[in-house]
Design a protein around this motif. Structure first.
Motif, mmCIF file in Angstrom:
data_model
loop_
_atom_site.group_PDB
_atom_site.id
_atom_site.type_symbol
_atom_site.label_atom_id
_atom_site.label_comp_id
_atom_site.label_asym_id
_atom_site.label_seq_id
_atom_site.Cartn_x
_atom_site.Cartn_y
_atom_site.Cartn_z
ATOM 1 N N GLY A 6 0.962 -1.126 -0.043
ATOM 2 C CA GLY A 6 0.131 0.165 0.122
ATOM 3 C C GLY A 6 0.935 1.199 0.125
ATOM 4 O O GLY A 6 1.976 1.270 -0.812
ATOM 5 N N TYR A 7 0.687 2.166 0.783
ATOM 6 C CA TYR A 7 1.254 3.317 0.805
ATOM 7 C C TYR A 7 1.502 3.654 2.621
ATOM 8 O O TYR A 7 0.937 3.151 3.331
ATOM 9 N N GLY A 8 2.681 4.246 2.943
ATOM 10 C CA GLY A 8 2.836 4.569 4.347
ATOM 11 C C GLY A 8 3.373 3.146 4.902
ATOM 12 O O GLY A 8 3.866 2.399 4.382
ATOM 13 N N PHE A 9 3.475 3.018 6.038
ATOM 14 C CA PHE A 9 4.106 1.957 6.962
ATOM 15 C C PHE A 9 5.133 1.438 6.368
ATOM 16 O O PHE A 9 6.423 2.138 6.274
ATOM 17 N N LEU A 10 5.296 0.246 5.686
ATOM 18 C CA LEU A 10 6.650 -0.358 5.088
ATOM 19 C C LEU A 10 6.650 -0.255 3.574
ATOM 20 O O LEU A 10 7.700 -0.844 2.912
ATOM 21 N N SER A 11 6.037 0.549 3.009
ATOM 22 C CA SER A 11 5.879 0.612 1.588
ATOM 23 C C SER A 11 7.292 1.247 0.797
ATOM 24 O O SER A 11 7.353 0.829 -0.149
ATOM 25 N N GLU A 12 7.902 2.102 1.458
ATOM 26 C CA GLU A 12 8.934 2.486 1.013
ATOM 27 C C GLU A 12 10.353 2.060 1.637
ATOM 28 O O GLU A 12 11.299 2.621 1.643
ATOM 29 N N ARG A 13 10.350 0.911 2.632
ATOM 30 C CA ARG A 13 11.344 0.380 3.250
ATOM 31 C C ARG A 13 12.170 -0.532 2.426
ATOM 32 O O ARG A 13 11.566 -1.734 2.121
ATOM 33 N N ALA A 14 13.371 -0.203 2.115
ATOM 34 C CA ALA A 14 14.223 -1.184 1.376
ATOM 35 C C ALA A 14 14.355 -2.374 2.064
ATOM 36 O O ALA A 14 14.340 -3.511 1.364
ATOM 37 N N ALA A 15 14.661 -2.458 3.303
ATOM 38 C CA ALA A 15 15.060 -3.634 4.191
ATOM 39 C C ALA A 15 13.855 -4.635 4.015
ATOM 40 O O ALA A 15 14.002 -5.749 3.731
ATOM 41 N N PHE A 16 12.411 -4.138 4.015
ATOM 42 C CA PHE A 16 11.420 -4.991 3.885
ATOM 43 C C PHE A 16 11.191 -5.492 2.380
ATOM 44 O O PHE A 16 10.884 -6.868 2.443
ATOM 45 N N ALA A 17 11.515 -4.730 1.560
ATOM 46 C CA ALA A 17 11.237 -5.313 0.265
ATOM 47 C C ALA A 17 12.543 -6.516 -0.154
ATOM 48 O O ALA A 17 12.146 -7.461 -0.513
ATOM 49 N N ALA A 18 13.634 -6.038 0.653
ATOM 50 C CA ALA A 18 14.584 -7.117 0.533
ATOM 51 C C ALA A 18 14.283 -8.493 1.243
ATOM 52 O O ALA A 18 14.529 -9.441 0.750
ATOM 53 N N ALA A 19 13.895 -8.342 2.397
ATOM 54 C CA ALA A 19 13.282 -9.261 3.162
ATOM 55 C C ALA A 19 12.079 -10.418 2.621
ATOM 56 O O ALA A 19 12.351 -11.440 2.523
ATOM 57 N N CYS A 20 11.274 -9.408 1.837
ATOM 58 C CA CYS A 20 10.340 -10.088 0.968
ATOM 59 C C CYS A 20 10.826 -11.161 -0.114
ATOM 60 O O CYS A 20 10.686 -12.255 0.282
ATOM 61 N N GLU A 21 11.810 -10.697 -0.713
ATOM 62 C CA GLU A 21 12.651 -11.305 -1.749
ATOM 63 C C GLU A 21 13.272 -12.550 -1.190
ATOM 64 O O GLU A 21 13.285 -13.881 -1.826
ATOM 65 N N GLU A 22 14.014 -12.362 0.142
ATOM 66 C CA GLU A 22 14.674 -13.526 0.681
ATOM 67 C C GLU A 22 13.723 -14.603 1.120
ATOM 68 O O GLU A 22 14.231 -16.010 1.243
ATOM 69 N N ALA A 23 12.671 -14.222 1.433
ATOM 70 C CA ALA A 23 11.437 -15.204 1.984
ATOM 71 C C ALA A 23 10.776 -15.627 0.864
ATOM 72 O O ALA A 23 10.011 -16.568 0.766
ATOM 73 N N GLY A 24 11.304 -15.581 -0.704
ATOM 74 C CA GLY A 24 10.560 -16.142 -1.803
ATOM 75 C C GLY A 24 9.540 -15.542 -1.988
ATOM 76 O O GLY A 24 8.367 -15.985 -2.660
#
Length: 514
Positions: free
Chosen positions: A81-99
């Motif tokens: 969405g927007y806000g919260f984790l939407s622009e957190r690079a670390a979260f985007a990377a964690a998603c990719e690492e989790a498949g």
């Protein structure tokens, strides 16, 4: 296309994303905090998973719990969405690492876009005009800081290199206030973003804030979906937006759009985002920042293009590439959005809390409402107080403004104090009606906080609002008590092709594809 996604957000954006998932045949799982256990988005989703207590740090900002929820429900992708984790690079990377697929830009792009200094440098390399500034400054650079401030001239801004939303920003009127503004901006940036880097930026007097909506495939191709006027702001937060930006010379509009595309193609941008500009004087534009996510105000672009931006995001994230070429993007009419907040404009826009006892949302030709609440919803202090977005489309800006005034007049809400009267006063203001707006508009018209437009032109605005309601048949099924908005068929008075795709017979054709 994905079979199931997890929506890592709440409120109206979660509701809006669920609707796109329905149109695409994608199952939508959502998360919720203890404060949101009775929220509207839970009722509409295919599945809802708890992620913790009310404080955002323990729920919607808790990346580990959100990833656990995604795995538990079998989601293939996460939409922030927007806000919260939407622009957190670390979260985007964690998603990719989790498949999991992160429905948004790559972690590298998010790091770049989240660093105002780095994004300014990239804009300059792409030949995009930038606002005069001095690079990153530290506490040991006192003398150099003063010299750079003198070079830029006062007043100026001390700005956080990370984050946004007006946090970590201080206006400095004269040299005597530079040290204090520097300290305050650093402290706020450290608390808000965990990054206390700041820099100095020249302050443009009452500029306009205009953004360009872009969509990239992550491989260097990108298109624009027009521009939006975002100048009406309080506390550096937008309250009324529209598309297209009114009164721009054709060469300025074209120049901004092309500059935005040069920049995002250079960084191989993936997904939806905006390139933001400030306009000064006779129309010269300068780069401000990149917002690497879906914007709150994206519905006005959807209304004038007939496209579903969320569906386009999903298609790109699923590896389908750009589903249309630039020459296939069609623009029709004008759209204006007003953000309905639980807040008290007369008290500095102080957020309000309480139970929504009754709610009737407006409808009618050209009117769309994206709401995240219903009758019975509790508005708490933990999250942003945005309740709904009221969007009006018309063949002309005047018609769109009339319909917006009519929709605001039809809106009925009982419970916490809202900014409804304030929005209605802005929509009726002669200068707003004439398109004479800037980022200083609300500060220059303090009476609007009391819900009082100037008497000059007020009778005409009231008459236009009344006619808008009457000609639309009284607003039609307004969704009273359901909080889901009203999306009546456009009929002959609507945009060609139904620029509000929710209103098309048979529903929304995702991505605007037939």
């Amino acid at each position: 296309m994905f079979r199931k996604i997890l929506i890592a957000n709440r409120g109206e954006i979660a509701v809006r994303l669920i609707r796109t998932c329905r149109a695409l045949g994608v199952r939508a799982a959502v998360v919720y905090s203890e404060a949101d256990r009775d929220a509207l988005h839970l009722r509409l989703a295919d599945e809802a998973l708890p992620i913790g207590p009310a404080p955002p740090a323990e729920s919607y900002l808790n990346a580990d719990r959100i990833l656990e929820a995604a795995k538990a429900c079998g989601a293939e992708a996460v939409h922030p969405g927007y806000g919260f984790l939407s622009e957190r690079a670390a979260f985007a990377a964690a998603c990719e690492e989790a498949g999991l697929v992160f429905i948004g830009p790559s972690p590298e792009t998010l790091r770049w876009a989240g660093d105002k200094i780095a994004s300014r440098e990239a804009a300059a390399r792409a030949g995009v005009p930038v606002i005069p500034a001095a690079g990153e400054a530290g506490p040991e650079d006192g003398d150099a800081l003063a010299r750079e401030a003198d070079r830029l001239g006062y007043p100026l801004l001390v700005k956080a290199a990370a984050g946004g939303g007006g946090r970590g920003m201080r206006r400095v009127e004269e040299a005597a206030g530079l040290e204090e503004g520097f300290r305050a901006a650093r402290a706020e940036a450290r608390m808000a973003f965990g990054d206390d880097r700041v820099y100095l930026e020249a302050l443009l007097p009452s500029p306009r804030h205009v953004e360009v909506q872009i969509l990239g495939d992550g491989r260097g191709a990108a298109i624009h979906l027009g521009d939006r006027e975002c100048s009406l702001q309080r506390r550096h937060q937008k309250v009324i937006e529209e598309s297209p930006a009114p009164g721009l010379p054709d060469d300025v509009r074209a120049g901004m759009r092309e500059a935005a595309l040069r920049l995002v193609r250079q960084v191989r941008y993936r997904g939806a985002g905006t390139v933001e500009f400030l306009l000064e004087g006779a129309g010269g534009f300068r780069f401000l920042e990149v917002n690497a996510r879906l914007q709150v105000e994206h519905p006005v672009t959807e209304m004038v293009t007939g496209l579903d931006l969320a569906a386009l995001q999903l298609r790109v994230a699923a590896g389908e590439g750009l589903p249309l070429a630039q020459e296939e993007v069609r623009f029709s009419g004008h759209a204006i959005e007003a953000r309905l907040y639980a807040e008290d404009p007369a008290r500095g826009f102080l957020p309000q809390i309480g139970r929504i006892d009754a709610l009737h949302l407006p409808g009618g030709s050209g009117v769309r409402v994206d709401a995240g609440v219903a009758a019975g919803s509790e508005v708490g202090a933990e999250y942003d107080p945005l309740l709904a977005k009221i969007i009006a489309w018309g063949e002309s800006r005047t018609t769109a403004a009339d319909r917006l005034s009519g929709a605001l007049a039809e809106l009925q809400i009982s419970g916490p104090r809202t900014n409804q009267a304030f929005l209605a006063a802005v929509a009726a203001h002669p200068a707003f009606r004439a398109g004479e707006i800037s980022t200083g508009f609300l500060a220059e018209n303090p009476g609007l906080r009391e819900g009082r437009p100037p008497e000059e032109g007020l009778d005409d605005a009231r008459l236009a609002a009344a006619l808008a309601i009457h000609l639309d048949g009284g607003g039609g099924g307004g969704g009273a008590g359901e909080g889901e908005g009203a999306r009546d068929a456009q009929g002959a008075g609507g945009p060609p092709g139904g620029a509000d795709p929710w209103s098309r017979p048979g529903g929304w054709i995702p991505g605007g594809l037939e």
